[in-house]
Design an enzyme around this catalytic site. Structure first.
Site, PDB file in Angstrom:
ATOM      1  N   SER A  44     -21.850  -5.398 -11.914  1.00 42.27           N
ATOM      2  CA  SER A  44     -20.778  -5.247 -10.953  1.00 42.27           C
ATOM      3  C   SER A  44     -21.082  -6.073  -9.703  1.00 42.27           C
ATOM      4  O   SER A  44     -21.254  -7.284  -9.777  1.00 42.27           O
ATOM      5  CB  SER A  44     -20.560  -3.759 -10.618  1.00 42.27           C
ATOM      6  OG  SER A  44     -19.362  -3.581  -9.900  1.00 42.27           O
ATOM      7  N   HIS A  73     -18.271  -1.784 -16.925  1.00 43.78           N
ATOM      8  CA  HIS A  73     -17.925  -0.468 -16.387  1.00 43.78           C
ATOM      9  C   HIS A  73     -17.457   0.454 -17.510  1.00 43.78           C
ATOM     10  O   HIS A  73     -16.286   0.496 -17.868  1.00 43.78           O
ATOM     11  CB  HIS A  73     -16.811  -0.599 -15.343  1.00 43.78           C
ATOM     12  CG  HIS A  73     -17.242  -1.247 -14.077  1.00 43.78           C
ATOM     13  ND1 HIS A  73     -17.343  -2.607 -13.945  1.00 43.78           N
ATOM     14  CD2 HIS A  73     -17.609  -0.718 -12.884  1.00 43.78           C
ATOM     15  CE1 HIS A  73     -17.741  -2.890 -12.712  1.00 43.78           C
ATOM     16  NE2 HIS A  73     -17.917  -1.778 -12.055  1.00 43.78           N
ATOM     17  N   GLU A 116     -16.987  -9.248 -16.842  1.00 43.95           N
ATOM     18  CA  GLU A 116     -16.660  -7.827 -16.779  1.00 43.95           C
ATOM     19  C   GLU A 116     -15.580  -7.664 -15.725  1.00 43.95           C
ATOM     20  O   GLU A 116     -15.631  -8.267 -14.648  1.00 43.95           O
ATOM     21  CB  GLU A 116     -17.888  -6.984 -16.442  1.00 43.95           C
ATOM     22  CG  GLU A 116     -18.663  -7.459 -15.226  1.00 43.95           C
ATOM     23  CD  GLU A 116     -19.208  -6.318 -14.397  1.00 43.95           C
ATOM     24  OE1 GLU A 116     -18.437  -5.410 -14.053  1.00 43.95           O
ATOM     25  OE2 GLU A 116     -20.401  -6.352 -14.072  1.00 43.95           O
TER      26      GLU A 116
END
Length: 307
Positions: A119, A278, A208
């Site tokens: 992230s 995630h 992502e």
């Protein structure tokens, strides 16, 4: 702030971690609940390593784990400490981008060690990538946390398999691609254009994406990466979970329409539906080491983190 633009050196070999080695736990982005810090320490210690918590890991400054100077100090202390063999970031959130100019890359090159996170930590993965030091995209969370342990021990990971039932899996095309795996959070990669000059030619791109952003932001981020030339020469795209996008539309389009339009323009194999990013039980993978993306077989195979 000056651009981080030095040529990326050859990948530095990493040493396999052994029982008793030190793993530093730091908070370069947002702060974590005390229970998560305790659980992370317990997990690292259960693997036979010594967990060493950064001096400022519990600090709080708004949504960040202390001020920039304190967070950078913890990170650099871990880099410079010869006893520390790996650096575990406790969480993402926000704040890593602020530290890009402060990382002691000379010390990192002199004593290569992986950083672990995903992230917002993508900002720091880029620094490791530019320094020629492999890192780990993942976290010590969920049922697949031991994938981090296996990587630190130098064990080759099992091929990461696409889940046909995962939202977005049918973005997968055909063909194979190879090259070092690198990437991470889409928004962070786009935000770094003009700050970090990523040389991704010959790489497999990992993406992502989660629903903290709308479709327009996904479109803008991918367009920025494409028009800036950051994705010139990539060999393939590995797409992780599209958390939160299932059922979300904007004027007749969903995130799959955006990704198909933007990624399709790259003309490279795409493998989607991968359990990365995630989600409740993410798989962790090395960044900066050789990989093979096989869209036909639905697998992403990545070389070991260390020799």
């Amino acid at each position: 702030m000056s651009r981080v633009a030095q040529p990326r050196p050859a990948v530095s070999p990493l040493r396999r971690l052994e029982a008793g080695d030190v793993v530093a736990l730091v908070s370069p982005a947002s702060w974590s609940d005390e229970s998560w810090v305790d659980e992370s320490i317990a997990t690292v210690e259960s693997w036979g390593f010594e967990a060493r918590l950064g001096k400022h890991a519990d600090d709080r400054f708004g949504y960040m784990a202390g001020g920039d100077a304190e967070r950078a100090a913890d990170l650099n202390d871990a880099i410079r400490d010869p006893e520390v063999r790996a650096i575990l970031t406790l969480r993402g959130g926000c704040g890593s981008l602020r530290l890009l100019a402060d990382v002691d890359t000379d010390a990192l090159r002199a004593d290569p060690k992986p950083i672990i996170g995903f992230s917002d930590i993508t900002a720091l993965h880029q620094v490791w990538h530019r320094a020629g030091v492999p890192s780990v995209h993942g976290a010590v969370a969920g049922a697949r946390a031991t994938t981090v342990l296996n990587l630190l021990r130098g064990e080759p990971g099992e091929p990461v398999r696409s889940d046909a039932d995962q939202y977005g899996a049918y973005l997968t095309t055909t063909g194979t691609a190879s090259g070092p795996l690198f990437g991470g959070n889409l928004e962070m990669l786009a935000r770094s254009v003009g700050i970090v000059d990523n040389d991704l030619a010959g790489h497999v791109l990992l993406l992502e994406i989660n629903r903290t952003v709308g479709l327009g932001m996904v479109d803008r981020a991918l367009t920025q990466l494409i028009l800036s030339g950051a994705l010139a020469g990539i060999t393939g795209v590995a797409v992780g979970t599209l958390e939160g996008f299932d059922g979300y539309e904007d004027r007749g389009w969903n995130v799959l329409d955006v990704l198909r339009d933007r990624l399709g323009s790259l003309g490279v194999p795409i493998l989607a539906g991968l359990p990365l990013g995630h989600m409740e039980n993410p798989v962790s993978v090395p960044l900066g080491v050789e990989s093979v993306l096989d869209a036909d077989a639905g697998t992403l195979t990545v070389a070991a983190l260390s020799a």
